[in-house]
Scaffold this motif. Structure first.
Motif, PDB file in Angstrom:
ATOM      1  N   ARG A 162      14.388 -52.086  15.272  1.00  0.00           N
ATOM      2  CA  ARG A 162      13.555 -51.846  14.081  1.00  0.00           C
ATOM      3  C   ARG A 162      12.597 -52.991  13.770  1.00  0.00           C
ATOM      4  O   ARG A 162      11.532 -52.780  13.243  1.00  0.00           O
ATOM      5  N   TYR A 206      35.304 -56.019  18.224  1.00  0.00           N
ATOM      6  CA  TYR A 206      34.536 -56.884  19.143  1.00  0.00           C
ATOM      7  C   TYR A 206      33.506 -57.673  18.349  1.00  0.00           C
ATOM      8  O   TYR A 206      33.134 -57.294  17.227  1.00  0.00           O
ATOM      9  N   TYR A 226      33.536 -45.700   6.204  1.00  0.00           N
ATOM     10  CA  TYR A 226      33.280 -45.981   7.626  1.00  0.00           C
ATOM     11  C   TYR A 226      34.119 -45.039   8.499  1.00  0.00           C
ATOM     12  O   TYR A 226      33.618 -44.420   9.440  1.00  0.00           O
ATOM     13  N   SER A 282      19.346 -54.178  19.045  1.00  0.00           N
ATOM     14  CA  SER A 282      18.956 -55.548  18.660  1.00  0.00           C
ATOM     15  C   SER A 282      20.106 -56.540  18.696  1.00  0.00           C
ATOM     16  O   SER A 282      19.880 -57.736  18.840  1.00  0.00           O
ATOM     17  N   SER A 283      21.340 -56.066  18.540  1.00  0.00           N
ATOM     18  CA  SER A 283      22.462 -57.022  18.494  1.00  0.00           C
ATOM     19  C   SER A 283      23.754 -56.346  18.938  1.00  0.00           C
ATOM     20  O   SER A 283      23.773 -55.145  19.216  1.00  0.00           O
ATOM     21  N   ILE A 327      26.950 -54.602  20.255  1.00  0.00           N
ATOM     22  CA  ILE A 327      27.293 -53.701  21.363  1.00  0.00           C
ATOM     23  C   ILE A 327      26.031 -53.117  22.021  1.00  0.00           C
ATOM     24  O   ILE A 327      25.932 -53.040  23.253  1.00  0.00           O
ATOM     25  N   ASN A 337      24.274 -45.571  19.557  1.00  0.00           N
ATOM     26  CA  ASN A 337      25.022 -46.782  19.223  1.00  0.00           C
ATOM     27  C   ASN A 337      24.766 -47.283  17.796  1.00  0.00           C
ATOM     28  O   ASN A 337      25.665 -47.802  17.161  1.00  0.00           O
ATOM     29  N   SER A 391      30.172 -58.899  16.952  1.00  0.00           N
ATOM     30  CA  SER A 391      28.852 -58.305  16.676  1.00  0.00           C
ATOM     31  C   SER A 391      28.409 -58.751  15.297  1.00  0.00           C
ATOM     32  O   SER A 391      29.083 -59.540  14.651  1.00  0.00           O
TER      33      SER A 391
HETATM   34  N1  NAP Z   1      31.813 -54.418  16.691  1.00  0.00           N
HETATM   35  C1  NAP Z   1      32.904 -53.680  16.591  1.00  0.00           C
HETATM   36  O1  NAP Z   1      34.006 -54.212  16.544  1.00  0.00           O
HETATM   37  C2  NAP Z   1      32.809 -52.181  16.585  1.00  0.00           C
HETATM   38  C3  NAP Z   1      33.987 -51.448  16.719  1.00  0.00           C
HETATM   39  C4  NAP Z   1      33.923 -50.071  16.752  1.00  0.00           C
HETATM   40  C5  NAP Z   1      32.706 -49.431  16.672  1.00  0.00           C
HETATM   41  N2  NAP Z   1      31.570 -50.160  16.533  1.00  0.00           N
HETATM   42  C6  NAP Z   1      30.300 -49.425  16.470  1.00  0.00           C
HETATM   43  O2  NAP Z   1      29.414 -49.990  17.413  1.00  0.00           O
HETATM   44  C7  NAP Z   1      28.080 -49.700  17.029  1.00  0.00           C
HETATM   45  C8  NAP Z   1      27.251 -50.966  17.108  1.00  0.00           C
HETATM   46  O3  NAP Z   1      27.683 -51.869  16.098  1.00  0.00           O
HETATM   47  P1  NAP Z   1      27.883 -53.432  16.317  1.00  0.00           P
HETATM   48  O4  NAP Z   1      29.289 -53.737  16.017  1.00  0.00           O
HETATM   49  O5  NAP Z   1      27.309 -53.840  17.601  1.00  0.00           O
HETATM   50  O6  NAP Z   1      27.054 -53.997  15.065  1.00  0.00           O
HETATM   51  P2  NAP Z   1      25.676 -54.750  14.932  1.00  0.00           P
HETATM   52  O7  NAP Z   1      25.647 -55.984  15.757  1.00  0.00           O
HETATM   53  O8  NAP Z   1      25.450 -54.875  13.456  1.00  0.00           O
HETATM   54  O9  NAP Z   1      24.628 -53.710  15.541  1.00  0.00           O
HETATM   55  C9  NAP Z   1      24.235 -52.567  14.827  1.00  0.00           C
HETATM   56  C10 NAP Z   1      22.915 -52.080  15.371  1.00  0.00           C
HETATM   57  O10 NAP Z   1      22.554 -50.879  14.673  1.00  0.00           O
HETATM   58  C11 NAP Z   1      21.208 -51.017  14.224  1.00  0.00           C
HETATM   59  N3  NAP Z   1      20.891 -50.195  13.072  1.00  0.00           N
HETATM   60  C12 NAP Z   1      21.397 -50.234  11.811  1.00  0.00           C
HETATM   61  N4  NAP Z   1      20.798 -49.306  11.049  1.00  0.00           N
HETATM   62  C13 NAP Z   1      19.894 -48.667  11.839  1.00  0.00           C
HETATM   63  C14 NAP Z   1      18.964 -47.618  11.644  1.00  0.00           C
HETATM   64  N5  NAP Z   1      18.807 -47.028  10.460  1.00  0.00           N
HETATM   65  N6  NAP Z   1      18.224 -47.216  12.692  1.00  0.00           N
HETATM   66  C15 NAP Z   1      18.342 -47.820  13.901  1.00  0.00           C
HETATM   67  N7  NAP Z   1      19.162 -48.835  14.143  1.00  0.00           N
HETATM   68  C16 NAP Z   1      19.950 -49.245  13.120  1.00  0.00           C
HETATM   69  C17 NAP Z   1      21.052 -52.511  13.922  1.00  0.00           C
HETATM   70  O11 NAP Z   1      19.686 -52.836  13.871  1.00  0.00           O
HETATM   71  P3  NAP Z   1      19.088 -53.976  12.904  1.00  0.00           P
HETATM   72  O12 NAP Z   1      19.313 -55.267  13.627  1.00  0.00           O
HETATM   73  O13 NAP Z   1      17.651 -53.608  12.770  1.00  0.00           O
HETATM   74  O14 NAP Z   1      19.837 -53.888  11.619  1.00  0.00           O
HETATM   75  C18 NAP Z   1      21.780 -53.091  15.141  1.00  0.00           C
HETATM   76  O15 NAP Z   1      20.936 -53.055  16.262  1.00  0.00           O
HETATM   77  C19 NAP Z   1      28.160 -49.087  15.636  1.00  0.00           C
HETATM   78  O16 NAP Z   1      28.083 -47.680  15.744  1.00  0.00           O
HETATM   79  C20 NAP Z   1      29.535 -49.501  15.170  1.00  0.00           C
HETATM   80  O17 NAP Z   1      30.052 -48.637  14.188  1.00  0.00           O
HETATM   81  C21 NAP Z   1      31.587 -51.521  16.478  1.00  0.00           C
END
Ligand code: NAP
Length: 320
Positions: A63, A207, A174, A40-41, A43, A110, A209
């Motif tokens: 979701r 990044y 985390y 949904s958002s 990465i 992801n 997000s």
């Molecule tokens: N951004 C960074 O800098 C960074 C760095 C290292 C690693 N990461 C990792 O990258 C991945 C993506 O995160 P993001 O940074 O892109 O954050 P984000 O924009 O908050 O995206 C998180 C995604 O996970 C979904 N999610 C949360 N709980 C869930 C569940 N119970 N079942 C299914 N989907 C669920 C969210 O859906 P909803 O919209 O429904 O909540 C959203 O689509 C994560 O694993 C994060 O730890 C991110």
């Protein structure tokens, strides 16, 4: 003549529908299909946009209905209601993918969440919340979709983090969850080798997000505050430095590029660290070397500098 032209027209249309995957039902198996959780958002959305625009077919897990509708409107994308904590939705998603008849070549674990909390104060329910999504989520999804991935001799990529190597104040829960993904990837990779399935971890740095925005929303709605914390000052400083708005960070296209390599390159790597600047690379590589030095320091068979360099050279040769 008119009838002949009409037949030709139908024939050309039919041929086009076989040639272009997006056009046709007949050609489903030519278009490699990938499932992305948490599309949904951030990465996950970027991976979905990039892979679908390159002609791969993406099952995009989300979701909320508004997200499912938005994703479904994209070419080469079929959204799937998928909470990684809910077995009924996971099982239904497997059935949907099977029924579609494309098979499944790639799985991208992801979906993820973050919490910030000192370890001596974090509530068990908050630990359960993060471990449930970040650890049990990839475990459940991988287990459920493994038969389809094995059938296609496909690939699995899990979004870990540089927090899979680093660990700092308040990032304990985390980092613990992402360290778990490093171990998950290594064990899974060894177990999937006999099925010709390649498994990679992707370790992004910072990044853009919604991850911190969601964290702050959850803190507000669960009435989590630090006013009685032993770390009140440090925490307030951290939250004001971090902030919900991550637009100062880079767009995660580089992360999506790494996922594409993990899924589709001829020579996929076990790890893809993707960082937006040299400083984050330096933190991470220094930490892994620091751990090596600390492990070696007091052990009975301690290696001297020369022996360590010899080991490093051996490992470098293995990865070439
Ligand atoms: N951004 C960074 O800098 C960074 C760095 C290292 C690693 N990461 C990792 O990258 C991945 C993506 O995160 P993001 O940074 O892109 O954050 P984000 O924009 O908050 O995206 C998180 C995604 O996970 C979904 N999610 C949360 N709980 C869930 C569940 N119970 N079942 C299914 N989907 C669920 C969210 O859906 P909803 O919209 O429904 O909540 C959203 O689509 C994560 O694993 C994060 O730890 C991110």
């Amino acid at each position: 003549m008119k009838l002949f032209m009409c037949h030709m027209y139908v024939f050309i249309l039919f041929s086009m529908s076989i040639t272009f995957g997006g056009f046709a039902q007949e050609n489903k198996t030519d278009q490699k299909a990938v499932l992305v959780t948490g599309a949904s958002s951030g990465i996950g959305l970027k991976i979905t946009e990039e892979l679908s625009s390159k002609g791969y077919f993406v099952y995009a897990g989300a979701r909320k209905q508004a997200d499912l509708d938005r994703l479904n409107a994209m070419d080469n994308v079929q959204s799937i209601k998928l909470d990684v904590n809910k077995w009924d939705e996971i099982n239904a998603a497997v059935e949907t993918v099977k029924k579609e008849g494309r098979g499944l070549y790639g799985l991208v674990n992801n979906a993820g969440v973050a919490i910030l909390n000192p370890l001596i104060e974090v509530e068990e329910a908050d630990l359960e919340f993060i471990f449930n999504v970040n650890i049990y989520g990839p475990y459940r999804i991988t287990k459920a979709f493994a038969p389809l991935i094995i059938e296609s001799k496909g690939r699995i990529a899990t979004i870990s983090s540089i927090s899979g190597i680093l660990s700092h104040s308040f990032f304990g829960p985390y980092s613990m969850s992402k360290h778990a993904m490093e171990a998950f990837t290594d064990a899974l990779s060894a177990e999937m080798k006999k099925f010709d399935v390649h498994v990679s971890a992707i370790e992004p740095g910072n990044y853009n997000s919604k991850i911190i925005e969601s964290l702050i929303k959850r803190m507000e709605s669960n009435d989590i505050s630090f006013k009685n914390s032993l770390y009140k000052e440090e925490f307030e400083k951290l939250i004001s430095a971090y902030g919900a708005d991550r637009s100062r960070f880079k767009d995660p296209k580089e992360v999506s590029d790494a996922v594409e390599k993990a899924l589709f390159s001829d020579n996929p790597k076990p790890r893809y660290m993707v960082v937006p600047n040299e400083m984050e690379a330096n933190w991470t590589i220094t930490q892994i070397l620091r751990e090596m030095v600390q492990l070696n320091e007091n052990q009975s068979y301690k290696y001297d500098r020369e022996a360590l360099i010899e080991i490093l050279d051996k490992v470098l040769a293995e990865t070439e």
